[in-house]
Write a protein that holds these residues in place. Structure first.
Motif, PDB file in Angstrom:
ATOM      1  N   ASP A 353     -21.009 -13.518  -5.590  1.00  0.00           N
ATOM      2  CA  ASP A 353     -20.018 -12.986  -5.476  1.00  0.00           C
ATOM      3  C   ASP A 353     -19.977 -11.081  -5.825  1.00  0.00           C
ATOM      4  O   ASP A 353     -19.017 -11.025  -5.500  1.00  0.00           O
ATOM      5  CB  ASP A 353     -19.445 -13.163  -7.410  1.00  0.00           C
ATOM      6  N   GLU A 354     -20.551 -10.809  -6.287  1.00  0.00           N
ATOM      7  CA  GLU A 354     -20.867  -9.703  -6.427  1.00  0.00           C
ATOM      8  C   GLU A 354     -20.587  -8.777  -4.680  1.00  0.00           C
ATOM      9  O   GLU A 354     -20.568  -7.426  -4.477  1.00  0.00           O
ATOM     10  CB  GLU A 354     -21.976  -8.564  -7.158  1.00  0.00           C
ATOM     11  N   CYS A 355     -21.264  -9.465  -3.924  1.00  0.00           N
ATOM     12  CA  CYS A 355     -21.278  -8.796  -2.568  1.00  0.00           C
ATOM     13  C   CYS A 355     -19.654  -8.447  -1.490  1.00  0.00           C
ATOM     14  O   CYS A 355     -18.903  -7.862  -1.425  1.00  0.00           O
ATOM     15  CB  CYS A 355     -22.031  -9.817  -1.711  1.00  0.00           C
ATOM     16  N   LEU A 356     -18.758 -10.365  -2.084  1.00  0.00           N
ATOM     17  CA  LEU A 356     -17.801 -10.045  -1.529  1.00  0.00           C
ATOM     18  C   LEU A 356     -17.116  -8.836  -2.858  1.00  0.00           C
ATOM     19  O   LEU A 356     -16.368  -8.847  -2.322  1.00  0.00           O
ATOM     20  CB  LEU A 356     -17.569 -10.972  -2.423  1.00  0.00           C
ATOM     21  N   GLU A 357     -16.721  -8.864  -3.870  1.00  0.00           N
ATOM     22  CA  GLU A 357     -16.183  -7.694  -4.469  1.00  0.00           C
ATOM     23  C   GLU A 357     -16.210  -6.696  -4.016  1.00  0.00           C
ATOM     24  O   GLU A 357     -15.206  -5.994  -4.402  1.00  0.00           O
ATOM     25  CB  GLU A 357     -16.336  -7.922  -6.271  1.00  0.00           C
ATOM     26  N   TYR A 358     -17.543  -6.523  -3.904  1.00  0.00           N
ATOM     27  CA  TYR A 358     -18.011  -4.346  -3.239  1.00  0.00           C
ATOM     28  C   TYR A 358     -17.502  -4.760  -1.771  1.00  0.00           C
ATOM     29  O   TYR A 358     -16.791  -3.711  -1.847  1.00  0.00           O
ATOM     30  CB  TYR A 358     -19.658  -5.164  -2.972  1.00  0.00           C
ATOM     31  N   VAL A 359     -17.403  -5.859  -1.268  1.00  0.00           N
ATOM     32  CA  VAL A 359     -16.384  -5.326   0.269  1.00  0.00           C
ATOM     33  C   VAL A 359     -14.833  -5.158  -0.117  1.00  0.00           C
ATOM     34  O   VAL A 359     -14.326  -4.403   0.526  1.00  0.00           O
ATOM     35  CB  VAL A 359     -16.755  -6.672   1.518  1.00  0.00           C
ATOM     36  N   PHE A 360     -14.558  -6.328  -0.920  1.00  0.00           N
ATOM     37  CA  PHE A 360     -13.366  -5.419  -1.430  1.00  0.00           C
ATOM     38  C   PHE A 360     -12.538  -4.346  -1.927  1.00  0.00           C
ATOM     39  O   PHE A 360     -11.938  -3.488  -1.706  1.00  0.00           O
ATOM     40  CB  PHE A 360     -12.599  -7.049  -2.362  1.00  0.00           C
ATOM     41  N   ALA A 361     -13.477  -4.059  -2.806  1.00  0.00           N
ATOM     42  CA  ALA A 361     -13.347  -2.970  -3.456  1.00  0.00           C
ATOM     43  C   ALA A 361     -12.852  -1.572  -2.188  1.00  0.00           C
ATOM     44  O   ALA A 361     -12.737  -0.827  -2.521  1.00  0.00           O
ATOM     45  CB  ALA A 361     -14.496  -2.221  -4.208  1.00  0.00           C
ATOM     46  N   ALA A 362     -13.868  -1.868  -1.482  1.00  0.00           N
ATOM     47  CA  ALA A 362     -14.496  -0.826  -0.384  1.00  0.00           C
ATOM     48  C   ALA A 362     -13.279  -0.810   0.697  1.00  0.00           C
ATOM     49  O   ALA A 362     -12.512  -0.271   1.447  1.00  0.00           O
ATOM     50  CB  ALA A 362     -15.477  -1.047   0.485  1.00  0.00           C
ATOM     51  N   ALA A 363     -12.372  -2.250   1.273  1.00  0.00           N
ATOM     52  CA  ALA A 363     -11.978  -2.371   2.503  1.00  0.00           C
ATOM     53  C   ALA A 363     -10.710  -3.073   2.158  1.00  0.00           C
ATOM     54  O   ALA A 363     -10.145  -4.254   2.864  1.00  0.00           O
ATOM     55  CB  ALA A 363     -12.866  -2.843   3.222  1.00  0.00           C
ATOM     56  N   GLU A 364     -10.694  -2.767   0.900  1.00  0.00           N
ATOM     57  CA  GLU A 364      -8.809  -4.626   0.091  1.00  0.00           C
ATOM     58  C   GLU A 364      -7.719  -4.077   1.432  1.00  0.00           C
ATOM     59  O   GLU A 364      -7.363  -4.754   1.404  1.00  0.00           O
ATOM     60  CB  GLU A 364      -9.443  -4.216  -1.129  1.00  0.00           C
ATOM     61  N   TRP A 365      -7.682  -3.010   1.165  1.00  0.00           N
ATOM     62  CA  TRP A 365      -5.819  -2.657   1.817  1.00  0.00           C
ATOM     63  C   TRP A 365      -6.221  -3.383   3.125  1.00  0.00           C
ATOM     64  O   TRP A 365      -4.439  -3.181   3.551  1.00  0.00           O
ATOM     65  CB  TRP A 365      -6.057  -0.661   2.007  1.00  0.00           C
ATOM     66  N   ASN A 366      -7.023  -3.058   4.319  1.00  0.00           N
ATOM     67  CA  ASN A 366      -7.044  -4.055   5.276  1.00  0.00           C
ATOM     68  C   ASN A 366      -7.749  -5.508   5.350  1.00  0.00           C
ATOM     69  O   ASN A 366      -7.164  -6.307   6.398  1.00  0.00           O
ATOM     70  CB  ASN A 366      -7.788  -3.248   6.348  1.00  0.00           C
ATOM     71  N   LEU A 367      -7.697  -6.089   4.270  1.00  0.00           N
ATOM     72  CA  LEU A 367      -7.926  -7.665   4.249  1.00  0.00           C
ATOM     73  C   LEU A 367      -7.361  -8.851   3.120  1.00  0.00           C
ATOM     74  O   LEU A 367      -7.498  -9.414   3.807  1.00  0.00           O
ATOM     75  CB  LEU A 367      -9.524  -7.602   3.369  1.00  0.00           C
ATOM     76  N   VAL A 368      -6.491  -7.993   2.949  1.00  0.00           N
ATOM     77  CA  VAL A 368      -5.168  -8.425   2.063  1.00  0.00           C
ATOM     78  C   VAL A 368      -3.634  -8.723   2.730  1.00  0.00           C
ATOM     79  O   VAL A 368      -3.345  -7.259   3.741  1.00  0.00           O
ATOM     80  CB  VAL A 368      -5.040  -8.454   0.889  1.00  0.00           C
ATOM     81  N   ASP A 369      -3.521  -9.748   3.076  1.00  0.00           N
ATOM     82  CA  ASP A 369      -2.200 -10.029   3.908  1.00  0.00           C
ATOM     83  C   ASP A 369      -0.582  -9.719   3.285  1.00  0.00           C
ATOM     84  O   ASP A 369       0.389 -10.441   2.743  1.00  0.00           O
ATOM     85  CB  ASP A 369      -2.287 -11.079   4.149  1.00  0.00           C
ATOM     86  N   GLU A 370      -0.462  -8.054   3.420  1.00  0.00           N
ATOM     87  CA  GLU A 370       0.215  -7.191   2.015  1.00  0.00           C
ATOM     88  C   GLU A 370       1.234  -6.466   2.526  1.00  0.00           C
ATOM     89  O   GLU A 370      -0.652  -5.544   3.024  1.00  0.00           O
ATOM     90  CB  GLU A 370       0.640  -7.827   0.942  1.00  0.00           C
ATOM     91  N   GLU A 371       1.723  -5.686   2.481  1.00  0.00           N
ATOM     92  CA  GLU A 371       2.296  -3.937   2.766  1.00  0.00           C
ATOM     93  C   GLU A 371       1.480  -3.073   1.639  1.00  0.00           C
ATOM     94  O   GLU A 371       1.243  -3.768   0.259  1.00  0.00           O
ATOM     95  CB  GLU A 371       3.259  -4.574   3.079  1.00  0.00           C
ATOM     96  N   ILE A 372       0.972  -2.655   2.243  1.00  0.00           N
ATOM     97  CA  ILE A 372      -0.179  -1.617   1.713  1.00  0.00           C
ATOM     98  C   ILE A 372       0.670   0.339   1.826  1.00  0.00           C
ATOM     99  O   ILE A 372      -0.172   0.100   3.149  1.00  0.00           O
ATOM    100  CB  ILE A 372      -1.570  -1.775   1.489  1.00  0.00           C
ATOM    101  N   ALA A 373       0.736   0.335   1.098  1.00  0.00           N
ATOM    102  CA  ALA A 373       1.030   2.058   1.205  1.00  0.00           C
ATOM    103  C   ALA A 373      -0.007   2.894   0.630  1.00  0.00           C
ATOM    104  O   ALA A 373      -1.146   2.325  -0.550  1.00  0.00           O
ATOM    105  CB  ALA A 373       2.399   2.499  -0.261  1.00  0.00           C
ATOM    106  N   ILE A 374      -1.083   3.176   1.686  1.00  0.00           N
ATOM    107  CA  ILE A 374      -2.238   3.890   1.132  1.00  0.00           C
ATOM    108  C   ILE A 374      -2.000   5.599   0.747  1.00  0.00           C
ATOM    109  O   ILE A 374      -0.867   5.992   1.443  1.00  0.00           O
ATOM    110  CB  ILE A 374      -2.906   4.193   2.863  1.00  0.00           C
ATOM    111  N   THR A 375      -2.212   6.230  -0.454  1.00  0.00           N
ATOM    112  CA  THR A 375      -2.034   7.208  -1.034  1.00  0.00           C
ATOM    113  C   THR A 375      -3.125   7.804  -0.971  1.00  0.00           C
ATOM    114  O   THR A 375      -4.380   7.101  -0.705  1.00  0.00           O
ATOM    115  CB  THR A 375      -1.160   6.947  -2.362  1.00  0.00           C
ATOM    116  N   PRO A 376      -3.456   8.865  -1.120  1.00  0.00           N
ATOM    117  CA  PRO A 376      -5.047   9.864  -1.711  1.00  0.00           C
ATOM    118  C   PRO A 376      -5.888  10.058  -2.407  1.00  0.00           C
ATOM    119  O   PRO A 376      -6.588   9.076  -2.410  1.00  0.00           O
ATOM    120  CB  PRO A 376      -3.956  11.189  -1.433  1.00  0.00           C
ATOM    121  N   GLU A 377      -4.609   9.280  -3.465  1.00  0.00           N
ATOM    122  CA  GLU A 377      -4.984   8.640  -5.134  1.00  0.00           C
ATOM    123  C   GLU A 377      -6.311   7.696  -4.357  1.00  0.00           C
ATOM    124  O   GLU A 377      -7.648   7.446  -4.779  1.00  0.00           O
ATOM    125  CB  GLU A 377      -4.464   8.861  -6.116  1.00  0.00           C
TER     126      GLU A 377
END
Length: 457
Positions: A353-377
């Motif tokens: 579970d920690e492994c999966l959560e870590y990958v999502f923390a780093a790459a969620e922006w291209n893992l979830v099926d929805e429009e995401i506006a990427i900001t500098p923050e």
């Protein structure tokens, strides 16, 4: 500034040391000044200290060129909490100058490098040569010229002595990163230092870069929205690289375009910097705004191929399998993949579970099926959460060491994320990435155009 790049390890190390010493003195002085002061005054003094240290960092890194300046360029994309939030825009503008308006070296000095490598006068090779540099970066300067056959070309020339300066920097870097550990802990990791050492000296070989650029230009020939100006290997030497001149708008101007245009350009950056790894098993390890231009025909031009890397097909397939497992929430499968590959030690106290959560923390922006506006923050937060040892989350994963080939691709991914944040670009990044991770049909107009072009490669 003086034309000669300082090459002595002692001299270059002393400049880095001045930054660290100045920071230490300011910290001590600030602590002393805070005694007996109100909370408001203490906050203001601390803020002033951080700003002064950041200003000195920009000055020293910009003047040194080489590896030190490359770190400054990376900092211009990913803000690592070095200054208070209300001063970050100004700090980023100063850092951006390291990629857009680096201190230049005189034409007399640089033309001497060209003539020495060619063994003949400039006029015998070029019909016209503009003495004003159109760009200046960490290793060299770029000039506009015209060949005797009428072709407009860009001529990239290395600073004299930059090879010795880089080798001195790499030796000094361990000391520098240790001193700055408290401010930039993520730059203090041994794997990052090893990655820099492995790849930076390769950037000095312009003959090798010319061959790489020539190959990539052939790969993307007649592409509907990506332009790679072809190099001229026959006119390139170890310190001089000649390529077609690409007329385009700079990234700073691109940032002021309407949202829909920035979204389009962001998708193109994503497809080139990330998609090329999964489609062609090679990718640029140095995504940053100074290497991107918007052409008059709407295509996005990519320049600078000194840090272009390839990856074995089996390693690319491993990354695809990890992405699919993460996307589908298969924590046990993701964990097993990483253990078998040696990314996670069997003895490590890391759960699936920690492994999966870590990958999502780093790459969620291209893992979830929805429009995401990427900001500098968002880009900064993802980067820091993934690798900053000051963050308590995922300590088990952060203690693991990526194999070198995957470390380089992760660096490229984080920097691409940072560049997209600079654009404030918005898209369904996951739907686009499924084209190469799952083999899905094109999800956007750009994807359809590329799909039609690909068979003609």
């Amino acid at each position: 500034m003086a034309d000669k790049v300082p090459t002595s390890r002692l001299l270059r190390g002393s400049r880095l040391g001045q930054v660290a010493a100045g920071r230490a003195i300011r910290n001590a002085g600030t602590r002393l000044s805070m005694v007996g002061r109100s909370e408001e005054v203490r906050a203001r003094l601390s803020e002033q200290s951080a700003i002064a240290a950041a200003d000195q960092l920009v000055t020293v890194l910009g003047g040194m060129k080489g590896v030190a300046m490359k770190l400054g360029q990376m900092l211009s994309i990913l803000d690592l909490d070095l200054v208070p939030e209300n001063h970050r825009d100004e700090f980023q503008r100063k850092l951006a100058a390291l990629r857009d308006q680096a201190p230049t070296t005189s034409f007399e000095t640089m033309s001497a490098v060209i003539e020495a490598d060619y063994g003949r006068p400039l006029s015998e090779v070029f019909a016209e040569f503009d003495s004003e540099a159109v760009a200046a970066a960490s290793i060299g300067q770029v000039y506009r010229a015209r060949l005797h056959d009428g072709r407009e070309v860009a001529v990239k020339v290395q600073y004299p002595g930059i090879d010795a300066a880089i080798r001195a920097d790499l030796k000094n870097l361990t000391m520098f990163l240790k001193i700055w550990r408290s401010s930039v802990p993520s730059f203090s990791m041994p794997p990052l230092l090893e990655e820099l050492q492995l790849n930076f000296e390769g950037e000095l070989d312009y003959e090798r870069e010319a061959q790489t650029q020539h190959r990539i230009a052939a790969t993307y020939a007649d592409h509907p929205f990506i332009a790679v100006p072809d190099s001229l290997p026959e006119l390139s030497t170890r310190r001089v690289l000649v390529s077609e001149f690409f007329e385009g708008t700079s990234f700073s101007q691109i940032r002021s375009l309407p949202q829909h245009e920035r979204n389009r350009i962001g998708e193109i950056l994503f497809r080139f910097y990330i998609g090329s790894l999964y489609r062609y098993h090679e990718f640029c390890g140095d995504p940053h705004p100074g290497n991107v231009l918007l052409g008059t025909d709407g295509r996005v031009g990519f320049v600078d191929f000194g840090l272009f890397n390839s990856m074995d097909a089996e390693h690319v397939e491993f990354e695809k399998r990890c992405l699919r497992a993460a996307t589908e929430g298969r924590a046990d499968d993701l964990y097993a993949l990483m253990v078998r590959r040696g990314v996670i030690s069997r003895a490590a106290e890391v759960t699936p579970d920690e492994c999966l959560e870590y990958v999502f923390a780093a790459a969620e922006w291209n893992l979830v099926d929805e429009e995401i506006a990427i900001t500098p923050e968002m880009a900064n937060a993802g980067f820091l959460l993934a690798i900053d040892p000051r963050a308590a989350e995922f300590s088990g994963m952060k203690s693991q060491t990526l194999p070198p080939e995957h470390l380089f691709s992760r660096r490229a991914e984080f920097l691409t994320f940072g560049v997209l944040g600079q654009l404030d670009a918005c898209a369904n990044w996951h739907r686009i990435s499924r084209e190469w991770t799952y083999g899905d049909p094109a999800a956007t107009e750009l994807g359809v155009a590329e799909e039609k072009w690909r068979p003609s490669r």
